[in-house]
Design a protein around this motif. Structure first.
Motif, PDB file in Angstrom:
ATOM      1  N   ARG A 144      55.142 -86.447 -38.953  1.00  0.00           N
ATOM      2  CA  ARG A 144      56.457 -86.770 -38.389  1.00  0.00           C
ATOM      3  C   ARG A 144      57.068 -87.975 -39.094  1.00  0.00           C
ATOM      4  NH1 ARG A 144      55.003 -86.572 -33.555  1.00  0.00           N
ATOM      5  NH2 ARG A 144      54.761 -88.789 -33.162  1.00  0.00           N
ATOM      6  N   GLU A 145      56.264 -88.963 -39.439  1.00  0.00           N
ATOM      7  CA  GLU A 145      56.759 -90.118 -40.190  1.00  0.00           C
ATOM      8  C   GLU A 145      57.238 -89.709 -41.583  1.00  0.00           C
ATOM      9  OE1 GLU A 145      53.556 -92.873 -40.245  1.00  0.00           O
ATOM     10  OE2 GLU A 145      53.576 -93.227 -38.073  1.00  0.00           O
ATOM     11  N   ARG A 146      56.483 -88.813 -42.219  1.00  0.00           N
ATOM     12  CA  ARG A 146      56.888 -88.347 -43.557  1.00  0.00           C
ATOM     13  C   ARG A 146      58.207 -87.568 -43.480  1.00  0.00           C
ATOM     14  NH1 ARG A 146      53.579 -91.565 -44.040  1.00  0.00           N
ATOM     15  NH2 ARG A 146      51.504 -91.393 -45.015  1.00  0.00           N
ATOM     16  N   LEU A 147      58.368 -86.769 -42.438  1.00  0.00           N
ATOM     17  CA  LEU A 147      59.606 -86.000 -42.288  1.00  0.00           C
ATOM     18  C   LEU A 147      60.774 -86.900 -41.892  1.00  0.00           C
ATOM     19  CD1 LEU A 147      58.154 -82.804 -40.589  1.00  0.00           C
ATOM     20  CD2 LEU A 147      59.035 -83.012 -42.921  1.00  0.00           C
ATOM     21  N   ALA A 148      60.486 -88.015 -41.255  1.00  0.00           N
ATOM     22  CA  ALA A 148      61.543 -88.999 -41.002  1.00  0.00           C
ATOM     23  C   ALA A 148      62.056 -89.561 -42.327  1.00  0.00           C
ATOM     24  CB  ALA A 148      61.016 -90.120 -40.108  1.00  0.00           C
ATOM     25  N   ASP A 149      61.150 -89.755 -43.299  1.00  0.00           N
ATOM     26  CA  ASP A 149      61.582 -90.174 -44.631  1.00  0.00           C
ATOM     27  C   ASP A 149      62.507 -89.131 -45.248  1.00  0.00           C
ATOM     28  OD1 ASP A 149      60.000 -92.445 -44.428  1.00  0.00           O
ATOM     29  OD2 ASP A 149      58.314 -91.571 -45.540  1.00  0.00           O
ATOM     30  N   VAL A 150      62.173 -87.854 -45.038  1.00  0.00           N
ATOM     31  CA  VAL A 150      63.015 -86.774 -45.561  1.00  0.00           C
ATOM     32  C   VAL A 150      64.394 -86.827 -44.920  1.00  0.00           C
ATOM     33  CG1 VAL A 150      63.274 -84.271 -45.767  1.00  0.00           C
ATOM     34  CG2 VAL A 150      61.006 -85.321 -46.058  1.00  0.00           C
ATOM     35  N   ALA A 151      64.434 -86.987 -43.600  1.00  0.00           N
ATOM     36  CA  ALA A 151      65.718 -87.038 -42.892  1.00  0.00           C
ATOM     37  C   ALA A 151      66.581 -88.208 -43.364  1.00  0.00           C
ATOM     38  CB  ALA A 151      65.479 -87.128 -41.383  1.00  0.00           C
ATOM     39  N   ARG A 152      65.935 -89.292 -43.805  1.00  0.00           N
ATOM     40  CA  ARG A 152      66.667 -90.455 -44.318  1.00  0.00           C
ATOM     41  C   ARG A 152      67.040 -90.311 -45.784  1.00  0.00           C
ATOM     42  NH1 ARG A 152      62.922 -93.340 -40.874  1.00  0.00           N
ATOM     43  NH2 ARG A 152      61.434 -93.419 -42.625  1.00  0.00           N
ATOM     44  N   SER A 191      59.753 -77.292 -27.201  1.00  0.00           N
ATOM     45  CA  SER A 191      60.432 -78.517 -26.758  1.00  0.00           C
ATOM     46  C   SER A 191      59.479 -79.461 -26.041  1.00  0.00           C
ATOM     47  CB  SER A 191      61.609 -78.166 -25.844  1.00  0.00           C
ATOM     48  OG  SER A 191      61.165 -77.767 -24.555  1.00  0.00           O
ATOM     49  N   ARG A 192      58.321 -78.951 -25.599  1.00  0.00           N
ATOM     50  CA  ARG A 192      57.414 -79.733 -24.755  1.00  0.00           C
ATOM     51  C   ARG A 192      56.176 -80.246 -25.480  1.00  0.00           C
ATOM     52  NH1 ARG A 192      59.371 -78.821 -19.578  1.00  0.00           N
ATOM     53  NH2 ARG A 192      60.773 -77.009 -19.425  1.00  0.00           N
ATOM     54  N   ILE A 193      56.035 -79.939 -26.766  1.00  0.00           N
ATOM     55  CA  ILE A 193      54.896 -80.460 -27.521  1.00  0.00           C
ATOM     56  C   ILE A 193      55.371 -81.564 -28.465  1.00  0.00           C
ATOM     57  CG2 ILE A 193      53.581 -78.316 -27.368  1.00  0.00           C
ATOM     58  CD1 ILE A 193      54.513 -77.678 -30.240  1.00  0.00           C
ATOM     59  N   ARG A 194      54.421 -82.374 -28.942  1.00  0.00           N
ATOM     60  CA  ARG A 194      54.775 -83.555 -29.733  1.00  0.00           C
ATOM     61  C   ARG A 194      54.752 -83.318 -31.230  1.00  0.00           C
ATOM     62  NH1 ARG A 194      57.569 -87.404 -29.680  1.00  0.00           N
ATOM     63  NH2 ARG A 194      56.156 -88.868 -30.690  1.00  0.00           N
ATOM     64  N   ASN A 195      54.324 -82.165 -31.674  1.00  0.00           N
ATOM     65  CA  ASN A 195      54.305 -81.896 -33.111  1.00  0.00           C
ATOM     66  C   ASN A 195      55.707 -81.993 -33.703  1.00  0.00           C
ATOM     67  OD1 ASN A 195      52.289 -80.249 -31.598  1.00  0.00           O
ATOM     68  ND2 ASN A 195      51.513 -79.810 -33.636  1.00  0.00           N
ATOM     69  N   PRO A 211      66.195 -84.313 -27.872  1.00  0.00           N
ATOM     70  CA  PRO A 211      67.262 -85.032 -27.158  1.00  0.00           C
ATOM     71  C   PRO A 211      67.236 -86.537 -27.387  1.00  0.00           C
ATOM     72  CG  PRO A 211      65.545 -84.309 -25.628  1.00  0.00           C
ATOM     73  CD  PRO A 211      65.257 -83.645 -26.943  1.00  0.00           C
ATOM     74  N   ALA A 212      66.049 -87.082 -27.715  1.00  0.00           N
ATOM     75  CA  ALA A 212      65.943 -88.533 -27.933  1.00  0.00           C
ATOM     76  C   ALA A 212      66.354 -88.933 -29.344  1.00  0.00           C
ATOM     77  CB  ALA A 212      64.513 -88.990 -27.664  1.00  0.00           C
ATOM     78  N   GLY A 213      66.654 -87.962 -30.204  1.00  0.00           N
ATOM     79  CA  GLY A 213      67.062 -88.287 -31.567  1.00  0.00           C
ATOM     80  C   GLY A 213      65.976 -88.950 -32.382  1.00  0.00           C
ATOM     81  N   GLU A 214      64.750 -88.490 -32.228  1.00  0.00           N
ATOM     82  CA  GLU A 214      63.613 -89.095 -32.924  1.00  0.00           C
ATOM     83  C   GLU A 214      63.567 -88.615 -34.381  1.00  0.00           C
ATOM     84  OE1 GLU A 214      58.760 -89.496 -32.394  1.00  0.00           O
ATOM     85  OE2 GLU A 214      59.875 -87.987 -31.268  1.00  0.00           O
ATOM     86  N   PRO A 215      63.630 -89.507 -35.353  1.00  0.00           N
ATOM     87  CA  PRO A 215      63.549 -89.096 -36.760  1.00  0.00           C
ATOM     88  C   PRO A 215      62.228 -88.395 -37.056  1.00  0.00           C
ATOM     89  CG  PRO A 215      64.348 -91.351 -36.575  1.00  0.00           C
ATOM     90  CD  PRO A 215      63.862 -90.959 -35.213  1.00  0.00           C
ATOM     91  N   GLY A 216      62.289 -87.307 -37.817  1.00  0.00           N
ATOM     92  CA  GLY A 216      61.096 -86.568 -38.195  1.00  0.00           C
ATOM     93  C   GLY A 216      60.665 -85.519 -37.207  1.00  0.00           C
ATOM     94  N   ARG A 217      61.272 -85.503 -36.041  1.00  0.00           N
ATOM     95  CA  ARG A 217      60.882 -84.539 -35.014  1.00  0.00           C
ATOM     96  C   ARG A 217      61.381 -83.130 -35.333  1.00  0.00           C
ATOM     97  NH1 ARG A 217      58.309 -81.856 -30.832  1.00  0.00           N
ATOM     98  NH2 ARG A 217      59.805 -81.016 -29.347  1.00  0.00           N
TER      99      ARG A 217
END
Length: 445
Positions: free
Chosen positions: A50-58, A279-283, A307-313
């Motif tokens: 998820r952190e790596r995909l947040a880098d992608v989103a940025r 929507s209910r799992i953290r992956n 809904p929380a706008g979490e980067p990488g989600r």
């Protein structure tokens, strides 16, 4: 945090593309056994992805996701897994070195054993049998025995996934993926192809760069292994639910069947079971978006899944087709950008470009695949957004399933090595052609 009861809300919702099992009691027994088996992946690994995909989103990294259209139990062996991993590593080297971008490597492996189908049955010579839904459900052979939906196959899929993941971890951490092995990955049929020769020249440049870095005091052990993540379509919900665990550290639910799971184009209904469950799992999760997706559909999926706008989600994997991507994609990206939602955008140039050859083989033109990727980059360049990655179906073998490429295959060649269990895949030479083109496009974007 989702409670156990909330994780099962999907059971009361429409669940498309689920197999019809003959014996509910047998399904329950299999699911109970699956629920007691060890996790295939761990929560911390999912968080890292998820952190790596947040880098992608940025806009700071690029995703390379690929593997079989449909894995088979017979293909869960060392040679087949190594060859697919070799292809992914070679493509990643091309992208990392030629485009100067960090590459997040995700295999469409270790779980891609189930496939959605457009029709429930298949007819041949006046005989109709249930459609092949992947080795997780039934067999490819056209017989009543093979095509019976057998829930015990869910257990076989788990064990085949465990074998594949074990091999991938050994290859990526045990020295095979060492960047100093770039020449050795090319010592087979690909070496004499145009893409293979181009790759060899790049490998020589990498050798010289590594020699220079070592002379400057860099630690060569830093290039010993790579991060590798598994993914598959979360299609069979009984299997995914059985492999969902509550992490002991965070108290949050993770689907431990894979690091990254996606919802397919056929199952992304907002009021459907697949969207609710994921929507209910953290992956980190993805959604396939075809050309009929509206901007409001995209926003509604964001609201439901992140809904929380979490980067990488959340990652959107677009599959528009070469003829539609330049028109259908811009409204989606513009609307999502205006919302401020942190979404990673990935291009699937395979699924919108399938056609049937005169021989009856399903195939794809490499030129169409390349054109959709080019359109994907053009749209992002025009809008000032980040083209975040590609999602492709490939094999490490010298198959003849897609026509074209630098070492061209024509429609008359398809019968020679047409080995896919479902949709046509790029062979390794065609995959390298794509990697070099993507690297050039990325440098221009």
């Amino acid at each position: 945090m989702s409670t156990t009861n909330e994780l099962d809300v999907w059971r009361g919702l429409p669940a498309l593309q689920q197999p019809q099992w003959d014996d509910p009691a047998e399904v329950r027994a299999v699911v109970e056994e699956l629920a007691q088996l060890p996790p295939l992946v761990f929560a911390g690994e999912c968080d890292q992805l998820r952190e790596r995909l947040a880098d992608v989103a940025r806009g700071e990294a690029f995703v390379l996701q690929g593997g079989d259209c449909a894995e088979t139990f017979a293909g869960s062996n060392a040679d087949a897994v190594r060859n697919k991993l070799k292809t992914l590593l070679q493509m990643a080297v091309v992208l990392t070195y030629a485009a100067s971008v960090p590459v997040v490597k995700i295999g469409r492996m270790a779980g891609q054993f189930a496939k959605p189908r457009s029709k429930p049955g298949e007819a041949r010579d006046g005989v109709e049998l249930p459609a092949y839904r992947g080795d997780m459900v039934n067999g490819l052979e056209f017989t009543p025995e093979a095509r019976r939906n057998d829930p015990r196959r869910l257990l076989r899929a788990y064990h085949a996934s465990a074998v594949t993941l074990n091999l991938c971890r050994a290859f990526t951490k045990g020295g095979y993926a060492d960047l100093r092995q770039v020449h050795r990955w090319n010592q087979d049929f690909v070496a004499q192809s145009p893409a293979g020769r181009r790759y060899e020249r790049l490998a020589g440049e990498i050798d010289r760069a590594l020699t220079f870095m070592k002379a400057c005091g860099a630690n060569p052990d830093e290039f010993h292994g790579v991060e590798f993540y598994s993914s598959h379509e979360a299609l069979l919900l009984e299997y995914e639910r059985a492999l969902t665990r509550v992490d002991s550290l965070s108290g949050l639910p993770y689907d431990v069947s894979a690091h990254f799971l996606w919802i397919g184009e056929r199952t992304r209904q907002l009021d459907g079971a697949h969207v609710d469950f994921l929507s209910r799992i953290r992956n980190p999760i993805g959604v396939k978006l075809g050309p009929t997706t509206s901007p409001d559909d995209a926003l509604a999926l964001i609201e439901k899944l992140n809904p929380a706008g979490e980067p990488g989600r959340l990652t959107f994997v677009t599959r528009m087709g070469a003829g539609r991507v330049r028109d259908a994609l811009p409204p989606l990206i513009e609307k999502v950008r205006q919302s401020g939602a942190p979404v990673a955008w990935i291009c699937d140039p395979m699924h919108g470009n399938t056609f049937e050859a005169p021989s009856g083989h399903k195939t794809r033109r490499v030129d169409d695949v390349l054109d959709e990727v080019a359109g994907f980059f053009e749209v992002h360049r025009a809008l000032g957004t980040h083209p975040g990655g590609i999602h492709i179906e490939f094999t490490g073998d010298d198959v003849t399933e897609c026509v074209g490429g630098g070492h061209p295959i024509v429609e008359g060649d398809l019968h020679q090595r047409y080995e896919t269990a479902c949709d046509p895949r790029l062979n390794r030479g065609q995959s390298l052609d794509l990697a070099f083109m993507v690297a050039e496009l990325y440098r221009k974007s």
